[in-house]
Write a protein that holds these residues in place. Structure first.
Motif, PDB file in Angstrom:
ATOM      1  N   ALA A 101      18.387  -1.092  10.185  1.00  0.00           N
ATOM      2  CA  ALA A 101      18.097  -0.511   8.872  1.00  0.00           C
ATOM      3  C   ALA A 101      17.008  -1.303   8.167  1.00  0.00           C
ATOM      4  O   ALA A 101      16.114  -0.724   7.523  1.00  0.00           O
ATOM      5  N   ALA A 102      17.039  -2.629   8.277  1.00  0.00           N
ATOM      6  CA  ALA A 102      16.025  -3.469   7.649  1.00  0.00           C
ATOM      7  C   ALA A 102      14.642  -3.205   8.247  1.00  0.00           C
ATOM      8  O   ALA A 102      13.652  -3.097   7.516  1.00  0.00           O
ATOM      9  N   THR A 108       8.904   1.690   6.771  1.00  0.00           N
ATOM     10  CA  THR A 108       8.734   2.728   5.747  1.00  0.00           C
ATOM     11  C   THR A 108       7.901   2.206   4.592  1.00  0.00           C
ATOM     12  O   THR A 108       7.007   2.902   4.085  1.00  0.00           O
ATOM     13  N   GLY A 109       8.165   0.984   4.171  1.00  0.00           N
ATOM     14  CA  GLY A 109       7.395   0.398   3.080  1.00  0.00           C
ATOM     15  C   GLY A 109       5.917   0.282   3.409  1.00  0.00           C
ATOM     16  O   GLY A 109       5.059   0.518   2.553  1.00  0.00           O
ATOM     17  N   ILE A 110       5.620  -0.060   4.660  1.00  0.00           N
ATOM     18  CA  ILE A 110       4.224  -0.175   5.094  1.00  0.00           C
ATOM     19  C   ILE A 110       3.549   1.194   5.119  1.00  0.00           C
ATOM     20  O   ILE A 110       2.410   1.359   4.659  1.00  0.00           O
ATOM     21  N   VAL A 111       4.263   2.184   5.647  1.00  0.00           N
ATOM     22  CA  VAL A 111       3.715   3.545   5.706  1.00  0.00           C
ATOM     23  C   VAL A 111       3.450   4.070   4.297  1.00  0.00           C
ATOM     24  O   VAL A 111       2.402   4.683   4.028  1.00  0.00           O
ATOM     25  N   VAL A 112       4.371   3.835   3.381  1.00  0.00           N
ATOM     26  CA  VAL A 112       4.188   4.276   2.000  1.00  0.00           C
ATOM     27  C   VAL A 112       2.961   3.604   1.387  1.00  0.00           C
ATOM     28  O   VAL A 112       2.185   4.242   0.658  1.00  0.00           O
ATOM     29  N   ALA A 153       7.109  -7.130  -6.600  1.00  0.00           N
ATOM     30  CA  ALA A 153       7.797  -7.143  -5.304  1.00  0.00           C
ATOM     31  C   ALA A 153       9.266  -7.520  -5.392  1.00  0.00           C
ATOM     32  O   ALA A 153      10.063  -7.088  -4.550  1.00  0.00           O
ATOM     33  N   LEU A 154       9.642  -8.323  -6.395  1.00  0.00           N
ATOM     34  CA  LEU A 154      11.013  -8.834  -6.451  1.00  0.00           C
ATOM     35  C   LEU A 154      11.849  -8.230  -7.575  1.00  0.00           C
ATOM     36  O   LEU A 154      13.065  -8.101  -7.429  1.00  0.00           O
ATOM     37  N   ILE A 228      15.398  -0.670  -1.671  1.00  0.00           N
ATOM     38  CA  ILE A 228      14.874  -1.835  -2.398  1.00  0.00           C
ATOM     39  C   ILE A 228      13.929  -2.620  -1.498  1.00  0.00           C
ATOM     40  O   ILE A 228      12.843  -3.034  -1.927  1.00  0.00           O
ATOM     41  N   LEU A 229      14.326  -2.835  -0.253  1.00  0.00           N
ATOM     42  CA  LEU A 229      13.476  -3.579   0.683  1.00  0.00           C
ATOM     43  C   LEU A 229      12.170  -2.839   0.941  1.00  0.00           C
ATOM     44  O   LEU A 229      11.087  -3.444   0.922  1.00  0.00           O
TER      45      LEU A 229
END
Length: 251
Positions: A101-102, A108-112, A153-154, A228-229
């Protein structure tokens, strides 16, 4: 991190249809916004209020230099509110996420991020974003940069995912949103949340894509730490990209 909705599974299985769907028993009134809702709304509302304050001050002619320091104040207020209510964010305890999942969230975060900096045609934007320029006299203020990246980011991912995914997405299903499991989230809550999240941003189409990606992660993994990640990866890498390219309007 944990699949936080599991804590509702046992009572739902043993309860009747009304309890299983998060519905209120006949004759029992459910407030539209309970205390659990407000502790997730207030950090987000405070963040948005500072955006309004910054816009008003800019229109009143306040110089860009002092306005840049509104961001640290804004992040500080949000952090204070999150800390104040932290014990009530049951969906964030414990901090655990399985490796598959991580990894999915990171990808996913990179693709976004790639889509965020690409979906920028005129028809994909609303107005002009003021951005955040950390330069003072042509020189970058690295303290401001550090605060900006850390905040984006945090802090922002936790604050926004608590509001958009954990609260609003489930609240649309039923006002007693804490009793709503992610398995009960349907097309209605998905579409409304994604559209509102998208049009919260100047890059509305990129915002819709991001909102859809984060919502799907939440529904798939049943764990708020997953979006969140992903959100943190997108925002953190966006900060690096802005610094490298000098496209301050993306901040």
């Amino acid at each position: 991190m944990t699949q936080h909705d599991d804590r509702y599974a046992a009572p739902a299985a043993a309860a009747g249809p009304a309890e299983a769907t998060g519905a209120t028993a006949p004759g029992v009134a459910t407030p539209m916004l309970n205390r659990a809702a407000w502790v997730r709304i207030l950090p987000f509302a405070a963040y948005m209020l500072f955006l309004v304050i910054a816009d008003v001050l800019e229109r009143l002619g306040v110089a860009p230099g002092p306005l840049r320091w509104l961001y640290p104040v804004k992040i500080g207020v949000v952090v204070l509110l999150l800390a104040l209510f932290w014990r009530q964010y049951h969906e964030l305890k414990p901090l655990r996420l399985r490796l598959p999942a991580a990894l999915t969230a990171i990808v996913t975060g990179i693709v976004v991020l790639v889509l965020w900096v690409s979906l920028n045609a005129d028809w994909m934007t609303i107005g002009a974003a003021p951005g955040f320029d950390p330069r003072d006299g042509g020189r970058i203020d690295w303290l401001l940069v550090a605060i900006r990246i850390a905040g984006a980011a945090l802090v922002v991912p936790v604050m926004e995912e608590l509001f958009w995914r954990s609260f609003l997405m489930r609240w649309i299903v039923h006002p007693d949103f804490e009793a709503v499991e992610t398995s009960q989230l349907g097309l209605k809550s998905f579409v409304i949340t994604v559209l509102l999240f998208g049009f919260e941003h100047n890059l509305w189409l990129a915002g819709i894509v991001a909102g859809a990606a984060y919502s799907l992660l939440y529904m798939r993994h049943r764990n708020l730490w997953s979006p969140i990640l992903a959100h943190a990866v997108t925002n953190g890498l966006l900060g690096v990209w802005v610094l490298v390219t000098g496209n301050w309007s993306y901040w």
